[in-house]
Motif scaffolding. Structure first.
Motif, PDB file in Angstrom:
ATOM      1  N   THR A 232      -8.933 -11.412  11.182  1.00 61.05           N
ATOM      2  CA  THR A 232      -7.621 -11.092  10.621  1.00 61.05           C
ATOM      3  C   THR A 232      -7.827 -10.260   9.370  1.00 61.05           C
ATOM      4  OG1 THR A 232      -6.706 -13.176  11.431  1.00 61.05           O
ATOM      5  CG2 THR A 232      -5.455 -12.019   9.736  1.00 61.05           C
ATOM      6  N   GLU A 233      -7.124  -9.147   9.306  1.00 59.77           N
ATOM      7  CA  GLU A 233      -7.298  -8.249   8.167  1.00 59.77           C
ATOM      8  C   GLU A 233      -6.661  -8.856   6.929  1.00 59.77           C
ATOM      9  OE1 GLU A 233      -9.346  -4.888   7.202  1.00 59.77           O
ATOM     10  OE2 GLU A 233      -8.926  -5.512   9.258  1.00 59.77           O
ATOM     11  N   GLU A 234      -7.436  -8.890   5.851  1.00 55.03           N
ATOM     12  CA  GLU A 234      -6.922  -9.427   4.605  1.00 55.03           C
ATOM     13  C   GLU A 234      -5.978  -8.428   3.947  1.00 55.03           C
ATOM     14  OE1 GLU A 234     -10.264 -10.296   2.211  1.00 55.03           O
ATOM     15  OE2 GLU A 234     -10.991 -11.937   3.471  1.00 55.03           O
ATOM     16  N   SER A 235      -5.131  -8.972   3.090  1.00 48.15           N
ATOM     17  CA  SER A 235      -4.203  -8.106   2.373  1.00 48.15           C
ATOM     18  C   SER A 235      -4.967  -7.156   1.468  1.00 48.15           C
ATOM     19  CB  SER A 235      -3.236  -8.951   1.539  1.00 48.15           C
ATOM     20  OG  SER A 235      -2.394  -8.125   0.796  1.00 48.15           O
ATOM     21  N   GLN A 236      -4.620  -5.872   1.554  1.00 49.42           N
ATOM     22  CA  GLN A 236      -5.233  -4.899   0.661  1.00 49.42           C
ATOM     23  C   GLN A 236      -4.720  -5.097  -0.767  1.00 49.42           C
ATOM     24  OE1 GLN A 236      -7.713  -2.707   1.830  1.00 49.42           O
ATOM     25  NE2 GLN A 236      -7.472  -4.226   3.437  1.00 49.42           N
ATOM     26  N   SER A 237      -3.476  -5.461  -0.890  1.00 49.14           N
ATOM     27  CA  SER A 237      -2.908  -5.789  -2.189  1.00 49.14           C
ATOM     28  C   SER A 237      -1.486  -6.268  -1.971  1.00 49.14           C
ATOM     29  CB  SER A 237      -2.911  -4.578  -3.131  1.00 49.14           C
ATOM     30  OG  SER A 237      -2.029  -3.590  -2.642  1.00 49.14           O
ATOM     31  N   PHE A 238      -1.012  -7.078  -2.879  1.00 49.25           N
ATOM     32  CA  PHE A 238       0.389  -7.503  -2.807  1.00 49.25           C
ATOM     33  C   PHE A 238       1.309  -6.424  -3.368  1.00 49.25           C
ATOM     34  CE2 PHE A 238      -1.687 -11.766  -2.937  1.00 49.25           C
ATOM     35  CZ  PHE A 238      -1.310 -12.152  -1.667  1.00 49.25           C
ATOM     36  N   SER A 239       0.756  -5.536  -4.142  1.00 50.99           N
ATOM     37  CA  SER A 239       1.520  -4.414  -4.669  1.00 50.99           C
ATOM     38  C   SER A 239       0.711  -3.147  -4.429  1.00 50.99           C
ATOM     39  CB  SER A 239       1.795  -4.596  -6.172  1.00 50.99           C
ATOM     40  OG  SER A 239       0.577  -4.708  -6.893  1.00 50.99           O
ATOM     41  N   ASP A 240       1.338  -2.009  -4.572  1.00 51.54           N
ATOM     42  CA  ASP A 240       0.617  -0.764  -4.360  1.00 51.54           C
ATOM     43  C   ASP A 240       0.218  -0.171  -5.707  1.00 51.54           C
ATOM     44  OD1 ASP A 240       2.974   0.286  -5.353  1.00 51.54           O
ATOM     45  OD2 ASP A 240       3.764   0.735  -3.356  1.00 51.54           O
ATOM     46  N   LEU A 241      -0.233   1.037  -5.687  1.00 55.42           N
ATOM     47  CA  LEU A 241      -0.728   1.657  -6.907  1.00 55.42           C
ATOM     48  C   LEU A 241       0.350   2.452  -7.633  1.00 55.42           C
ATOM     49  CD1 LEU A 241      -4.235   2.826  -5.660  1.00 55.42           C
ATOM     50  CD2 LEU A 241      -3.692   0.841  -7.064  1.00 55.42           C
ATOM     51  N   GLU A 282     -16.857  -3.954  -8.019  1.00 55.18           N
ATOM     52  CA  GLU A 282     -16.766  -4.915  -6.924  1.00 55.18           C
ATOM     53  C   GLU A 282     -15.810  -6.045  -7.281  1.00 55.18           C
ATOM     54  OE1 GLU A 282     -19.590  -7.725  -4.061  1.00 55.18           O
ATOM     55  OE2 GLU A 282     -20.422  -6.833  -5.882  1.00 55.18           O
ATOM     56  N   LEU A 283     -15.909  -6.563  -8.497  1.00 57.87           N
ATOM     57  CA  LEU A 283     -15.020  -7.650  -8.920  1.00 57.87           C
ATOM     58  C   LEU A 283     -13.576  -7.164  -9.029  1.00 57.87           C
ATOM     59  CD1 LEU A 283     -17.292  -9.371 -11.587  1.00 57.87           C
ATOM     60  CD2 LEU A 283     -16.503 -10.372  -9.428  1.00 57.87           C
ATOM     61  N   ARG A 284     -13.398  -5.931  -9.491  1.00 58.10           N
ATOM     62  CA  ARG A 284     -12.031  -5.409  -9.576  1.00 58.10           C
ATOM     63  C   ARG A 284     -11.397  -5.249  -8.197  1.00 58.10           C
ATOM     64  NH1 ARG A 284     -14.453  -2.382 -13.706  1.00 58.10           N
ATOM     65  NH2 ARG A 284     -14.651  -0.529 -12.370  1.00 58.10           N
ATOM     66  N   GLU A 285     -12.235  -4.982  -7.185  1.00 53.12           N
ATOM     67  CA  GLU A 285     -11.721  -4.892  -5.828  1.00 53.12           C
ATOM     68  C   GLU A 285     -11.436  -6.281  -5.266  1.00 53.12           C
ATOM     69  OE1 GLU A 285     -10.438  -3.475  -2.156  1.00 53.12           O
ATOM     70  OE2 GLU A 285     -10.583  -2.556  -4.135  1.00 53.12           O
ATOM     71  N   ALA A 290      -4.740  -9.381  -8.842  1.00 55.22           N
ATOM     72  CA  ALA A 290      -4.640  -9.752 -10.255  1.00 55.22           C
ATOM     73  C   ALA A 290      -4.767  -8.513 -11.139  1.00 55.22           C
ATOM     74  CB  ALA A 290      -5.726 -10.762 -10.607  1.00 55.22           C
ATOM     75  N   ARG A 291      -5.633  -7.587 -10.745  1.00 57.41           N
ATOM     76  CA  ARG A 291      -5.809  -6.365 -11.523  1.00 57.41           C
ATOM     77  C   ARG A 291      -4.542  -5.517 -11.516  1.00 57.41           C
ATOM     78  NH1 ARG A 291      -7.172  -1.506  -9.472  1.00 57.41           N
ATOM     79  NH2 ARG A 291      -8.062  -2.431  -7.590  1.00 57.41           N
ATOM     80  N   LEU A 292      -3.928  -5.386 -10.359  1.00 54.04           N
ATOM     81  CA  LEU A 292      -2.722  -4.576 -10.271  1.00 54.04           C
ATOM     82  C   LEU A 292      -1.560  -5.210 -11.032  1.00 54.04           C
ATOM     83  CD1 LEU A 292      -2.971  -3.558  -6.510  1.00 54.04           C
ATOM     84  CD2 LEU A 292      -3.433  -2.120  -8.487  1.00 54.04           C
ATOM     85  N   GLU A 293      -1.447  -6.528 -10.945  1.00 56.10           N
ATOM     86  CA  GLU A 293      -0.384  -7.225 -11.674  1.00 56.10           C
ATOM     87  C   GLU A 293      -0.593  -7.099 -13.182  1.00 56.10           C
ATOM     88  OE1 GLU A 293      -0.496 -11.160 -10.154  1.00 56.10           O
ATOM     89  OE2 GLU A 293       0.245 -10.590  -8.169  1.00 56.10           O
ATOM     90  N   LEU A 294      -1.852  -7.191 -13.607  1.00 56.52           N
ATOM     91  CA  LEU A 294      -2.158  -7.044 -15.026  1.00 56.52           C
ATOM     92  C   LEU A 294      -1.826  -5.630 -15.494  1.00 56.52           C
ATOM     93  CD1 LEU A 294      -3.393  -7.952 -17.710  1.00 56.52           C
ATOM     94  CD2 LEU A 294      -5.644  -7.287 -16.794  1.00 56.52           C
ATOM     95  N   THR A 295      -2.218  -4.637 -14.711  1.00 56.69           N
ATOM     96  CA  THR A 295      -1.943  -3.246 -15.083  1.00 56.69           C
ATOM     97  C   THR A 295      -0.444  -3.006 -15.196  1.00 56.69           C
ATOM     98  OG1 THR A 295      -3.963  -2.552 -13.927  1.00 56.69           O
ATOM     99  CG2 THR A 295      -2.358  -0.838 -14.479  1.00 56.69           C
ATOM    100  N   GLN A 296       0.320  -3.543 -14.246  1.00 50.45           N
ATOM    101  CA  GLN A 296       1.774  -3.384 -14.306  1.00 50.45           C
ATOM    102  C   GLN A 296       2.343  -4.003 -15.576  1.00 50.45           C
ATOM    103  OE1 GLN A 296       4.691  -1.970 -12.067  1.00 50.45           O
ATOM    104  NE2 GLN A 296       4.947  -2.132 -14.294  1.00 50.45           N
ATOM    105  N   SER A 297       1.843  -5.180 -15.937  1.00 53.02           N
ATOM    106  CA  SER A 297       2.359  -5.842 -17.145  1.00 53.02           C
ATOM    107  C   SER A 297       2.016  -5.056 -18.407  1.00 53.02           C
ATOM    108  CB  SER A 297       1.799  -7.265 -17.243  1.00 53.02           C
ATOM    109  OG  SER A 297       0.409  -7.249 -17.536  1.00 53.02           O
ATOM    110  N   ILE A 298       0.901  -4.355 -18.387  1.00 50.36           N
ATOM    111  CA  ILE A 298       0.480  -3.584 -19.553  1.00 50.36           C
ATOM    112  C   ILE A 298       1.350  -2.344 -19.749  1.00 50.36           C
ATOM    113  CG2 ILE A 298      -1.386  -2.133 -20.461  1.00 50.36           C
ATOM    114  CD1 ILE A 298      -3.373  -4.120 -19.214  1.00 50.36           C
ATOM    115  N   VAL A 299       1.712  -1.677 -18.651  1.00 48.38           N
ATOM    116  CA  VAL A 299       2.361  -0.364 -18.768  1.00 48.38           C
ATOM    117  C   VAL A 299       3.881  -0.410 -18.646  1.00 48.38           C
ATOM    118  CG1 VAL A 299       0.293   0.765 -17.872  1.00 48.38           C
ATOM    119  CG2 VAL A 299       2.151   0.169 -16.287  1.00 48.38           C
ATOM    120  N   LYS A 300       4.462  -1.563 -18.299  1.00 48.36           N
ATOM    121  CA  LYS A 300       5.881  -1.598 -17.929  1.00 48.36           C
ATOM    122  C   LYS A 300       6.822  -1.182 -19.056  1.00 48.36           C
ATOM    123  CE  LYS A 300       6.444  -6.591 -18.774  1.00 48.36           C
ATOM    124  NZ  LYS A 300       7.431  -6.509 -19.870  1.00 48.36           N
TER     125      LYS A 300
END
Length: 393
Positions: A232-241, A282-285, A290-300
């Motif tokens: 089963t393919e894992e989620s690439q991300s819950f949000s996009d870029l 590798e860890l960021r991938e 979590a990385r994308l959610e953090l980035t969104q919170s930083i720039v919003k």
């Protein structure tokens, strides 16, 4: 751009004649790419014309879809059920360089327009056939439209992000257009082979194969190692870029350690550099959500233009999200000369994107407007010996 007589056209494919029996998008876009590069494309149509002539968004009796996929061609009208007209098409193929069709599998052969029949008349002919799912197998005879290919190719689940998410269509007819690009490349490869060997050949291409090959480069990693496939393919991300910021949207691409460090510097967040979840690529991938959610919170809460300026100064790959209107007016497209304008005799002033590749040694200098239905029937068929003027013209 100016519009000139066909004999004055130039480009790397000048002198190549293509007999084009394709309709809708994948075939016509492919032959337009070749026509933009100088080939003489003879578009063979029924009395009611290519289906795209009837679509919405119209002016002067022409649809934008037809105009955007058929410039630099000539049009003839024939009735393939009429023996004289069918013979005329065979005569055209006998002296052409390329013959291309996208009938359902088997139709061209029944008409006597398959590879075996036409290559007997013209051994140097490149004969291209485009199908939706393929030429044999359980789906070969099914009618095909772009969403069906997106579904069977798994493009819809790739777009969704994971096998658990609701599948999503790509909101453009990517299989059609990608097949067009692949078909044009395959035709030029076959022409190069003919130049070296003196022999034409049969070329077949399916939309399904085109998308599968396209996806494998980046989206089938979990199915590359035999014996270690992902069930089963894992989620690439819950949000996009794409990030929501003040005054609009931006995209930010963090690929390397230096980009992550630059993001921290540009946004005044050095704390993210000591977060164990994001210490390397590798860890960021692994922790991408979590990385994308953090980035969104930083720039919003940051103004879009200020954010882009700060990110660019720091060396972070980023770009604004543009509307279609903003895209065509962007100074980069202006610098590239991407968007051109010229006059169509009945549709008026047109704006289109030029062919993407620029040939600096053999430039194609002009645009020829998409033809009226059957505009060149008498000129082209009247030159055959014996004349085979269409009853449908």
């Amino acid at each position: 751009m100016s519009v000139q007589d066909p004999s004055e056209f130039s480009g790397p494919l000048a002198g190549i004649r293509i007999i084009d029996l394709t309709t809708v998008i994948s075939g016509p876009m492919a032959t337009m790419i070749l026509a933009d590069q100088g080939a003489d494309v003879v578009k063979v149509e029924r009395a009611d014309g290519d289906f795209t002539r009837q679509l919405a968004t119209r002016r002067g009796g022409h649809s934008a879809s037809y105009l955007n996929n058929n410039r630099n061609k000539r049009s003839i009208v024939v009735d393939l059920k009429n023996p004289d007209d069918l013979e005329a098409v065979k005569q055209l193929a006998a002296t052409a360089d390329v013959f291309i069709q996208n009938f359902r599998p088997g139709v061209a052969e029944r008409l006597g327009l398959g590879y075996d029949a036409l290559s007997a008349l013209n051994p140097g002919l490149v004969h291209m056939s485009i199908a939706g799912f393929g030429f044999e197998g359980p789906l070969a005879s099914k009618p095909v439209y772009d969403p069906l290919v997106q579904a069977v190719s798994a493009l819809t689940t790739v777009q969704a992000g994971s096998d658990e998410q609701r599948p999503r269509l790509v909101r453009t007819i990517l299989p059609d257009k990608l097949t067009a690009v692949q078909a044009s490349q395959a035709i030029t490869a076959a022409l190069l082979s003919r130049e070296r060997t003196g022999k034409g050949q049969r070329v077949t291409l399916s939309m399904l194969d085109t998308v599968a090959a396209f996806l494998w480069a980046s989206d089938m990693n979990g199915h590359t190692f035999v014996g270690d496939e992902m069930e089963t393919e894992e989620s690439q991300s819950f949000s996009d870029l794409i990030y929501d910021v003040q005054g609009g949207y931006v995209t930010i691409s963090i690929m390397q350690d230096k980009h992550w460090e630059a993001l921290a510097k540009a946004t005044g967040r050095p704390d993210i550099l000591v977060d164990a979840r994001f210490k390397d690529a590798e860890l960021r991938e692994i922790n991408r959500d979590a990385r994308l959610e953090l980035t969104q919170s930083i720039v919003k809460d940051i103004d879009r233009d200020r954010l882009l300026s700060d990110l660019e100064a720091a060396g972070v790959p980023c770009a604004p999200i543009l509307t279609r209107k903003e895209m065509r007016m962007h100074p980069q497209l202006d610098a590239n000369g991407t968007v051109v304008e010229y006059d169509h005799p009945t549709a008026g002033r047109l704006r289109q994107a030029r062919g993407a590749a620029l040939f600096h040694g053999t430039p194609a200098k002009t645009f020829r407007p998409a033809p009226e239905l059957g505009e060149h029937t008498d000129d082209i068929l009247g030159a055959l010996t014996p004349p085979a003027l269409s009853n449908a013209s």
